[in-house]
Design a protein around this motif. Sequence first.
Motif, PDB file in Angstrom:
ATOM      1  N   VAL A 135      47.090  26.126 -16.509  1.00  0.00           N
ATOM      2  CA  VAL A 135      46.950  27.349 -15.702  1.00  0.00           C
ATOM      3  C   VAL A 135      47.846  28.473 -16.189  1.00  0.00           C
ATOM      4  CG1 VAL A 135      46.301  26.055 -13.650  1.00  0.00           C
ATOM      5  CG2 VAL A 135      48.705  26.710 -13.978  1.00  0.00           C
ATOM      6  N   ASP A 136      48.782  28.167 -17.096  1.00  0.00           N
ATOM      7  CA  ASP A 136      49.758  29.211 -17.410  1.00  0.00           C
ATOM      8  C   ASP A 136      50.110  29.269 -18.892  1.00  0.00           C
ATOM      9  OD1 ASP A 136      51.742  31.094 -17.357  1.00  0.00           O
ATOM     10  OD2 ASP A 136      52.983  30.131 -15.848  1.00  0.00           O
ATOM     11  N   SER A 137      50.847  28.262 -19.383  1.00  0.00           N
ATOM     12  CA  SER A 137      51.481  28.449 -20.691  1.00  0.00           C
ATOM     13  C   SER A 137      50.513  28.476 -21.867  1.00  0.00           C
ATOM     14  CB  SER A 137      52.549  27.377 -20.920  1.00  0.00           C
ATOM     15  OG  SER A 137      51.988  26.097 -20.960  1.00  0.00           O
ATOM     16  N   SER A 183      53.110  25.033  -8.584  1.00  0.00           N
ATOM     17  CA  SER A 183      53.829  26.257  -8.206  1.00  0.00           C
ATOM     18  C   SER A 183      53.402  27.442  -9.065  1.00  0.00           C
ATOM     19  CB  SER A 183      55.349  26.064  -8.224  1.00  0.00           C
ATOM     20  OG  SER A 183      55.747  25.485  -9.424  1.00  0.00           O
ATOM     21  N   GLU A 184      52.879  27.163 -10.288  1.00  0.00           N
ATOM     22  CA  GLU A 184      52.354  28.273 -11.100  1.00  0.00           C
ATOM     23  C   GLU A 184      50.923  28.630 -10.682  1.00  0.00           C
ATOM     24  OE1 GLU A 184      54.492  29.757 -13.143  1.00  0.00           O
ATOM     25  OE2 GLU A 184      55.689  28.298 -14.280  1.00  0.00           O
ATOM     26  N   VAL A 185      50.231  27.704 -10.025  1.00  0.00           N
ATOM     27  CA  VAL A 185      48.887  28.004  -9.501  1.00  0.00           C
ATOM     28  C   VAL A 185      49.002  28.928  -8.295  1.00  0.00           C
ATOM     29  CG1 VAL A 185      46.819  27.033  -8.421  1.00  0.00           C
ATOM     30  CG2 VAL A 185      47.933  25.794 -10.290  1.00  0.00           C
ATOM     31  N   GLY A 246      59.335  34.377  -8.779  1.00  0.00           N
ATOM     32  CA  GLY A 246      60.105  33.144  -8.608  1.00  0.00           C
ATOM     33  C   GLY A 246      60.904  32.729  -9.826  1.00  0.00           C
ATOM     34  N   HIS A 247      60.718  33.452 -10.942  1.00  0.00           N
ATOM     35  CA  HIS A 247      61.327  32.992 -12.194  1.00  0.00           C
ATOM     36  C   HIS A 247      62.743  33.499 -12.422  1.00  0.00           C
ATOM     37  CE1 HIS A 247      57.330  31.511 -13.012  1.00  0.00           C
ATOM     38  NE2 HIS A 247      57.681  31.037 -14.191  1.00  0.00           N
ATOM     39  N   THR A 248      63.108  34.632 -11.831  1.00  0.00           N
ATOM     40  CA  THR A 248      64.489  35.105 -12.032  1.00  0.00           C
ATOM     41  C   THR A 248      65.456  34.117 -11.378  1.00  0.00           C
ATOM     42  OG1 THR A 248      63.687  37.372 -12.017  1.00  0.00           O
ATOM     43  CG2 THR A 248      66.051  37.071 -11.778  1.00  0.00           C
ATOM     44  N   LEU A 264      62.495  20.211 -12.950  1.00  0.00           N
ATOM     45  CA  LEU A 264      61.436  20.676 -13.855  1.00  0.00           C
ATOM     46  C   LEU A 264      61.250  22.182 -13.692  1.00  0.00           C
ATOM     47  CD1 LEU A 264      58.810  17.847 -13.171  1.00  0.00           C
ATOM     48  CD2 LEU A 264      60.501  17.976 -15.035  1.00  0.00           C
ATOM     49  N   HIS A 265      60.704  22.817 -14.739  1.00  0.00           N
ATOM     50  CA  HIS A 265      60.469  24.262 -14.678  1.00  0.00           C
ATOM     51  C   HIS A 265      59.703  24.659 -13.409  1.00  0.00           C
ATOM     52  CE1 HIS A 265      59.542  28.357 -15.936  1.00  0.00           C
ATOM     53  NE2 HIS A 265      58.274  28.103 -15.690  1.00  0.00           N
ATOM     54  N   GLY A 266      58.609  23.967 -13.157  1.00  0.00           N
ATOM     55  CA  GLY A 266      57.786  24.303 -11.989  1.00  0.00           C
ATOM     56  C   GLY A 266      58.534  24.083 -10.683  1.00  0.00           C
ATOM     57  N   ALA A 268      61.778  24.496 -10.303  1.00  0.00           N
ATOM     58  CA  ALA A 268      62.690  25.642 -10.201  1.00  0.00           C
ATOM     59  C   ALA A 268      61.920  26.874  -9.731  1.00  0.00           C
ATOM     60  CB  ALA A 268      63.351  25.907 -11.555  1.00  0.00           C
ATOM     61  N   VAL A 269      60.698  27.035 -10.243  1.00  0.00           N
ATOM     62  CA  VAL A 269      59.876  28.175  -9.839  1.00  0.00           C
ATOM     63  C   VAL A 269      59.512  28.080  -8.355  1.00  0.00           C
ATOM     64  CG1 VAL A 269      57.611  29.276 -10.162  1.00  0.00           C
ATOM     65  CG2 VAL A 269      58.973  28.601 -12.149  1.00  0.00           C
ATOM     66  N   SER A 270      59.253  26.867  -7.895  1.00  0.00           N
ATOM     67  CA  SER A 270      58.920  26.675  -6.487  1.00  0.00           C
ATOM     68  C   SER A 270      60.074  27.165  -5.595  1.00  0.00           C
ATOM     69  CB  SER A 270      58.635  25.187  -6.251  1.00  0.00           C
ATOM     70  OG  SER A 270      58.523  24.916  -4.878  1.00  0.00           O
TER      71      SER A 270
HETATM   72 ZN    ZN Z   1      56.737  29.496 -15.317  1.00  0.00          ZN
END
Ligand code: ZN
Length: 368
Positions: A135-137, A183-185, A246-248, A264-266, A268-270
Motif C-alpha cells: 500500500v505504500d513503499s 496504519s499506512e492504509v 504520524g511520521h514526525t 516496527l515502522h508501522g 511507530a506510525v500508529s
Molecule cells: Zn511509513
Amino acid sequence: ETLRVELGERSYDIVVGAGLIKDAGKWIAPVLARPRVVIVTDENVAAHYLAPLTKSLKDASIRVDAITLPAGEQSKSFAQFEKLCESILALGIERSTTLIALGGGVMGDLVGFAAASILRGLAFIQVPTTLLSQVDSSVGGKTGINTAHGKNLVGAFYQPKLVLADTATLNTLDRRQLLAGYSEVVKYGLIDSPDFYEWLENHAQALIDGDMDKRRHAVLTSCAAKARVVAEDEREGGKRALLNLGHTFGHALEAETGYGDALLHGEAVSIGTVMAFDLSQRLGLCPGQDFGRMLAHFDALKLPTDLRRLNAGDWTVDRLMAHMSHDKKVEDGKLTFILANRIGQAFISRDVQNKDVRELLDTWLKNK
Ligand code: ZN
Ligand code: NAD
C-alpha cells in the motif's frame, strides 16, 4: 486490476490481485528490455515465493538469477548494499538486465537503491509481499538505506517499471506485520478520504482477519491514493508530505527504540498518528470528537496507540525533540507536522510552536 502512476515517460502500472506471482511472467515479460532478471529477496520471503516466481518467469523464457539476503531492517545498511551490488555485478549483468525486489519495504528500498546505482541505473520491478509495501513503499520511487545518523538518509528517487502486488502473499504474513501495515492504509482515509475511512471502520477487522476481498479493495484504494499524490508531487515539494501523517512523531519513537523488532515502522506510525490528531485537537484545530473516533478505531483493532507501553520509562521530552529535529523534514530548524482539521482532512503545518509539542510529549510520557 491495474492502476497507472502517471509520470510522463517514467509512468508505470500497479497490478493488484490474488495469485499474481503464479502468472508473473505474463506481467513482467512485456516491461523487460531483455529477457533477463535478477530477483533479490529475503530468506523468509524466499521460502514461500522465490520458487513460484522463478518458475513463472522461466516459463516465459526469461533468464533468472536470484540473490537471497537476511531478513530485517539491518539489511538496509551500507554493508549489505555493498555486498548486494558486488553480488549482482558478479553475475555478469548488463544494462538491459532488470532487478526484481521480492519482499517487503526493506527489499524494495534496498534493491531500488541498488538499481538506481548499478551501471548508473538498471530497470527494476517491485513485487511487494507485506501489507505496508503493497500500500505504500512499493509505489512512488523512494529508495534508500539507513545510516548511523538515521533512517533512509542515503537514497534516490527512482521509479520502478512495474509494481506487482499479489494480495495472496498476505496470507503468510504474521498478524503483527499486518497490523503495522494497516496504519499506512488508514492513513489514506485520515488524510483526505472520509469515505474510505468509514469503509475501514466497518471492514478493517475482516481485512486483518483474512478477508481476501476486503484486502484487495484496501490495497487498490491505497495504491490509487498514493499514485495520485505521487503523480502530482513526485519529489515531495508539497502535497506528498501529507503522506507523512504520524511520521514526525513516529520517526522519533523509532529512533528511540533503535529501528528494530521492539517497534516496527508501522507501529511507530500508529502511535504517531494518534499523537498528531491529539496535537491537532489540543491546538483547537480538530474537534475532540474526531480524535476520539480515530483513537477508538485504532484501539478496537489493537493497534499500538500509547507510547507509555514501549518501556518509555527513561525517555524524556528533550530526547524525543532532539530526534525530531534530526528528521529529514526539518528546514530552517522548523519542524513540519501533518495536522488535521477533521478525519479525512489533513494539512501541512510549519507553524507548530515547540512549546506545544513539548507539552504534548510531556502528557504522553507521564502516567495520566
Ligand atoms: Zn511509513
Ligand atoms: P520488511 O520488509 O522487513 O518485512 C517485514 C517482515 O516480514 C520481514 O521479516 C520479511 O521477511 C517478512 N515477510 C515479508 N513478506 C512476507 C510474506 N508475504 N509472508 C511472510 N513473511 C513475509 O518490512 P516492511 O514493513 O514491509 O517495510 C518496512 C520498511 O519499508 C522500512 O525500512 C521503511 O523505512 C520502509 N518504507 C519505505 C517507504 C518508501 O516510500 N520507500 C514507505 C514506507 C516504509
